[in-house]
Design a protein around this motif. Structure first.
Motif, PDB file in Angstrom:
ATOM      1  N   PHE A  31     -49.428  20.611  -3.333  1.00 60.24           N
ATOM      2  CA  PHE A  31     -49.294  19.485  -2.406  1.00 60.24           C
ATOM      3  C   PHE A  31     -50.421  18.483  -2.629  1.00 60.24           C
ATOM      4  CE2 PHE A  31     -49.965  18.057   2.223  1.00 60.24           C
ATOM      5  CZ  PHE A  31     -49.116  16.984   2.084  1.00 60.24           C
ATOM      6  N   GLY A  32     -51.640  18.982  -2.808  1.00 58.16           N
ATOM      7  CA  GLY A  32     -52.772  18.096  -3.082  1.00 58.16           C
ATOM      8  C   GLY A  32     -52.606  17.333  -4.379  1.00 58.16           C
ATOM      9  N   ARG A  33     -52.069  17.988  -5.392  1.00 64.92           N
ATOM     10  CA  ARG A  33     -51.844  17.310  -6.683  1.00 64.92           C
ATOM     11  C   ARG A  33     -50.771  16.242  -6.556  1.00 64.92           C
ATOM     12  NH1 ARG A  33     -51.811  22.918  -8.486  1.00 64.92           N
ATOM     13  NH2 ARG A  33     -53.878  23.484  -9.251  1.00 64.92           N
ATOM     14  N   LEU A  34     -49.746  16.510  -5.752  1.00 67.24           N
ATOM     15  CA  LEU A  34     -48.687  15.520  -5.548  1.00 67.24           C
ATOM     16  C   LEU A  34     -49.235  14.258  -4.889  1.00 67.24           C
ATOM     17  CD1 LEU A  34     -45.679  14.634  -5.434  1.00 67.24           C
ATOM     18  CD2 LEU A  34     -45.549  15.789  -3.220  1.00 67.24           C
ATOM     19  N   LEU A  35     -50.098  14.415  -3.899  1.00 69.70           N
ATOM     20  CA  LEU A  35     -50.640  13.258  -3.188  1.00 69.70           C
ATOM     21  C   LEU A  35     -51.547  12.419  -4.084  1.00 69.70           C
ATOM     22  CD1 LEU A  35     -51.552  14.764   0.304  1.00 69.70           C
ATOM     23  CD2 LEU A  35     -49.497  13.502  -0.341  1.00 69.70           C
ATOM     24  N   SER A  40     -60.452  11.963  -2.200  1.00 71.97           N
ATOM     25  CA  SER A  40     -60.451  11.501  -0.811  1.00 71.97           C
ATOM     26  C   SER A  40     -59.367  12.152   0.053  1.00 71.97           C
ATOM     27  CB  SER A  40     -60.276   9.974  -0.754  1.00 71.97           C
ATOM     28  OG  SER A  40     -59.082   9.578  -1.403  1.00 71.97           O
ATOM     29  N   VAL A  41     -58.609  13.095  -0.511  1.00 66.90           N
ATOM     30  CA  VAL A  41     -57.607  13.828   0.265  1.00 66.90           C
ATOM     31  C   VAL A  41     -58.209  15.159   0.692  1.00 66.90           C
ATOM     32  CG1 VAL A  41     -55.370  14.994   0.186  1.00 66.90           C
ATOM     33  CG2 VAL A  41     -55.636  12.754  -0.872  1.00 66.90           C
ATOM     34  N   HIS A  42     -58.191  15.447   2.000  1.00 66.73           N
ATOM     35  CA  HIS A  42     -58.842  16.649   2.528  1.00 66.73           C
ATOM     36  C   HIS A  42     -57.886  17.447   3.399  1.00 66.73           C
ATOM     37  CE1 HIS A  42     -62.733  15.104   1.156  1.00 66.73           C
ATOM     38  NE2 HIS A  42     -62.358  13.936   1.656  1.00 66.73           N
ATOM     39  N   ASP A  61     -56.020   4.459   1.231  1.00 69.80           N
ATOM     40  CA  ASP A  61     -55.343   5.199   0.169  1.00 69.80           C
ATOM     41  C   ASP A  61     -53.839   5.319   0.410  1.00 69.80           C
ATOM     42  OD1 ASP A  61     -57.597   5.703  -1.400  1.00 69.80           O
ATOM     43  OD2 ASP A  61     -58.183   7.388  -0.136  1.00 69.80           O
ATOM     44  N   VAL A  62     -53.372   4.993   1.618  1.00 67.17           N
ATOM     45  CA  VAL A  62     -51.955   5.121   1.941  1.00 67.17           C
ATOM     46  C   VAL A  62     -51.073   4.268   1.016  1.00 67.17           C
ATOM     47  CG1 VAL A  62     -50.191   4.713   3.719  1.00 67.17           C
ATOM     48  CG2 VAL A  62     -52.347   5.816   4.331  1.00 67.17           C
ATOM     49  N   PRO A  63     -51.440   2.999   0.692  1.00 66.84           N
ATOM     50  CA  PRO A  63     -50.591   2.200  -0.213  1.00 66.84           C
ATOM     51  C   PRO A  63     -50.506   2.764  -1.622  1.00 66.84           C
ATOM     52  CG  PRO A  63     -52.067   0.781   1.040  1.00 66.84           C
ATOM     53  CD  PRO A  63     -52.540   2.186   1.263  1.00 66.84           C
ATOM     54  N   VAL A  64     -51.386   3.710  -1.958  1.00 66.39           N
ATOM     55  CA  VAL A  64     -51.325   4.360  -3.261  1.00 66.39           C
ATOM     56  C   VAL A  64     -50.518   5.655  -3.176  1.00 66.39           C
ATOM     57  CG1 VAL A  64     -52.670   5.411  -5.129  1.00 66.39           C
ATOM     58  CG2 VAL A  64     -53.529   3.372  -3.952  1.00 66.39           C
ATOM     59  N   ILE A  65     -50.794   6.459  -2.131  1.00 65.96           N
ATOM     60  CA  ILE A  65     -50.192   7.788  -2.022  1.00 65.96           C
ATOM     61  C   ILE A  65     -48.707   7.719  -1.681  1.00 65.96           C
ATOM     62  CG2 ILE A  65     -50.213   9.935  -0.711  1.00 65.96           C
ATOM     63  CD1 ILE A  65     -53.236   9.639  -0.461  1.00 65.96           C
ATOM     64  N   SER A  66     -48.338   6.919  -0.670  1.00 68.72           N
ATOM     65  CA  SER A  66     -46.936   6.897  -0.228  1.00 68.72           C
ATOM     66  C   SER A  66     -45.976   6.462  -1.337  1.00 68.72           C
ATOM     67  CB  SER A  66     -46.785   6.007   1.006  1.00 68.72           C
ATOM     68  OG  SER A  66     -47.355   6.632   2.145  1.00 68.72           O
ATOM     69  N   PRO A  67     -46.242   5.359  -2.079  1.00 69.42           N
ATOM     70  CA  PRO A  67     -45.338   5.008  -3.189  1.00 69.42           C
ATOM     71  C   PRO A  67     -45.286   6.080  -4.268  1.00 69.42           C
ATOM     72  CG  PRO A  67     -46.702   3.141  -2.576  1.00 69.42           C
ATOM     73  CD  PRO A  67     -47.266   4.328  -1.855  1.00 69.42           C
ATOM     74  N   ARG A  68     -46.419   6.748  -4.502  1.00 65.59           N
ATOM     75  CA  ARG A  68     -46.464   7.822  -5.509  1.00 65.59           C
ATOM     76  C   ARG A  68     -45.515   8.956  -5.118  1.00 65.59           C
ATOM     77  NH1 ARG A  68     -50.095  10.596  -9.110  1.00 65.59           N
ATOM     78  NH2 ARG A  68     -50.186  12.835  -8.685  1.00 65.59           N
ATOM     79  N   VAL A  69     -45.569   9.377  -3.846  1.00 62.21           N
ATOM     80  CA  VAL A  69     -44.708  10.461  -3.384  1.00 62.21           C
ATOM     81  C   VAL A  69     -43.249  10.016  -3.352  1.00 62.21           C
ATOM     82  CG1 VAL A  69     -44.176  11.979  -1.435  1.00 62.21           C
ATOM     83  CG2 VAL A  69     -46.565  11.505  -2.032  1.00 62.21           C
ATOM     84  N   ARG A  70     -43.017   8.779  -2.877  1.00 63.55           N
ATOM     85  CA  ARG A  70     -41.651   8.255  -2.798  1.00 63.55           C
ATOM     86  C   ARG A  70     -41.015   8.178  -4.189  1.00 63.55           C
ATOM     87  NH1 ARG A  70     -42.831   3.500  -1.068  1.00 63.55           N
ATOM     88  NH2 ARG A  70     -43.038   4.098   1.118  1.00 63.55           N
ATOM     89  N   ASP A  80     -46.860  12.885 -14.202  1.00 62.30           N
ATOM     90  CA  ASP A  80     -47.736  13.762 -13.431  1.00 62.30           C
ATOM     91  C   ASP A  80     -47.211  13.967 -12.014  1.00 62.30           C
ATOM     92  OD1 ASP A  80     -50.334  15.179 -12.956  1.00 62.30           O
ATOM     93  OD2 ASP A  80     -50.554  13.557 -11.502  1.00 62.30           O
ATOM     94  N   ALA A  81     -46.938  12.890 -11.298  1.00 62.33           N
ATOM     95  CA  ALA A  81     -46.474  13.010  -9.916  1.00 62.33           C
ATOM     96  C   ALA A  81     -45.123  13.700  -9.848  1.00 62.33           C
ATOM     97  CB  ALA A  81     -46.405  11.631  -9.262  1.00 62.33           C
ATOM     98  N   ALA A  82     -44.209  13.368 -10.747  1.00 62.72           N
ATOM     99  CA  ALA A  82     -42.873  13.970 -10.739  1.00 62.72           C
ATOM    100  C   ALA A  82     -42.942  15.464 -10.994  1.00 62.72           C
ATOM    101  CB  ALA A  82     -41.990  13.289 -11.779  1.00 62.72           C
ATOM    102  N   SER A  83     -43.853  15.889 -11.844  1.00 57.17           N
ATOM    103  CA  SER A  83     -43.953  17.317 -12.164  1.00 57.17           C
ATOM    104  C   SER A  83     -44.397  18.115 -10.948  1.00 57.17           C
ATOM    105  CB  SER A  83     -44.924  17.532 -13.330  1.00 57.17           C
ATOM    106  OG  SER A  83     -46.260  17.213 -12.946  1.00 57.17           O
ATOM    107  N   HIS A  84     -45.264  17.552 -10.111  1.00 58.66           N
ATOM    108  CA  HIS A  84     -45.720  18.272  -8.918  1.00 58.66           C
ATOM    109  C   HIS A  84     -44.615  18.331  -7.864  1.00 58.66           C
ATOM    110  CE1 HIS A  84     -49.551  18.472 -10.781  1.00 58.66           C
ATOM    111  NE2 HIS A  84     -49.801  17.181 -10.675  1.00 58.66           N
ATOM    112  N   TYR A  85     -43.815  17.282  -7.762  1.00 59.29           N
ATOM    113  CA  TYR A  85     -42.657  17.321  -6.853  1.00 59.29           C
ATOM    114  C   TYR A  85     -41.691  18.418  -7.297  1.00 59.29           C
ATOM    115  CZ  TYR A  85     -38.380  15.903  -4.467  1.00 59.29           C
ATOM    116  OH  TYR A  85     -37.237  15.911  -3.715  1.00 59.29           O
ATOM    117  N   ARG A  86     -41.397  18.493  -8.584  1.00 58.95           N
ATOM    118  CA  ARG A  86     -40.495  19.522  -9.090  1.00 58.95           C
ATOM    119  C   ARG A  86     -41.072  20.917  -8.889  1.00 58.95           C
ATOM    120  NH1 ARG A  86     -39.984  15.762 -13.418  1.00 58.95           N
ATOM    121  NH2 ARG A  86     -41.347  17.057 -14.704  1.00 58.95           N
ATOM    122  N   LYS A  87     -42.379  21.053  -9.108  1.00 54.13           N
ATOM    123  CA  LYS A  87     -43.012  22.361  -8.966  1.00 54.13           C
ATOM    124  C   LYS A  87     -42.934  22.858  -7.524  1.00 54.13           C
ATOM    125  CE  LYS A  87     -44.815  24.267 -11.772  1.00 54.13           C
ATOM    126  NZ  LYS A  87     -44.329  25.324 -12.698  1.00 54.13           N
TER     127      LYS A  87
END
Length: 240
Positions: A31-35, A40-42, A61-70, A80-87
């Motif tokens: 989950f941390g890797r996905l974000l 700065s994620v705790h 950091d929200v304008p960076v994290i939310s689009p990444r997860v979406r 990188d982000a897609a692989s953590h979602y799949r995992k």
């Protein structure tokens, strides 16, 4: 200090009393890797009513994290982000669970169905591409430097610029620019196209002018009667 923002990964079907600690740690790490933004994620807490892993992030950091997860959930993220979602979906599938992640400030809920969602591109096209937005990120070194543009409130960061241009571009930080170069577009398994990478070779500053002034400039550029001719030509093509 600004109030921190929560991201809560809710595992549906699991209970704190039944999930092994080692397995819980596996979910937390992925989950941390996905974000992203790992410095700065705790971790904040585990919600007792279910297994809800709550992370705290800075508002900036929200304008960076939310689009990444979406993007990861829709199959249009960087590898990188897609692989953590799949995992995470693989783990959920193995355990017979599903999960959800409500994004802050937008109300959108990202679903984790518990099975691997294909993000494999089924077609790739390379073509000259231009994108424009507000320059909000410059990072890295080497021959090409990564930059990020804010486009419609989201960060687009799959762009690189030659190092010899970065000093001039940096002078336009937080201003609107257009970047042009060789773009690589991919179409995912759902048929949606997305810009996978842009190797920009040139840029230009964009003037922030009122809409009325921009329309006035267009009137001066387009010869009188051109609009009517275009409409007539389109109508003829439709009836052909």
């Amino acid at each position: 200090m600004s109030e921190l923002v929560e991201y809560s990964f809710r595992i549906i079907g699991a209970k704190p009393s039944s999930i092994p600690m080692v397995r819980l740690a596996t979910y937390m790490a992925e989950f941390g890797r996905l974000l992203g933004c790992q410095e700065s994620v705790h971790f904040d807490k585990i919600v007792d009513s279910s297994v809800g892993i709550v992370a705290l992030v800075r508002p900036e950091d929200v304008p960076v994290i939310s689009p990444r997860v979406r993007d990861a959930s829709s199959g249009s993220a960087d590898a990188d982000a897609a692989s953590h979602y799949r995992k995470l979906n693989e783990y959920l599938g193995e355990d017979g669970w599903s999960a959800e992640l409500p994004l802050p400030k937008g109300g959108q809920v990202i679903a984790f169905p518990g099975s691997v969602k294909s993000a494999r591109a089924i077609r790739v096209v390379n073509q000259h591409t231009s994108v424009q937005g507000r320059l909000i990120r410059i990072e890295g070194g080497g021959e090409r430097v990564k930059v990020g543009l804010e486009i419609d409130g989201d960060l687009t960061a799959r762009i690189s610029v030659p190092a010899e241009l970065i000093k001039e571009l940096a002078a336009l930080f937080h201003q609107h620019v257009r970047l042009s170069g060789d773009g690589r577009w991919k179409r995912d398994s759902d048929g949606k196209w997305y810009l996978d990478n842009l190797n920009a070779s040139s840029f230009e500053r964009l003037d922030d002018v009122p809409l009325s002034e921009a329309l006035g400039r267009l009137r001066n550029i387009i010869p009188e009667g051109t609009g009517e001719k275009i409409i007539k030509a389109v109508d003829e093509l439709r009836s052909a």
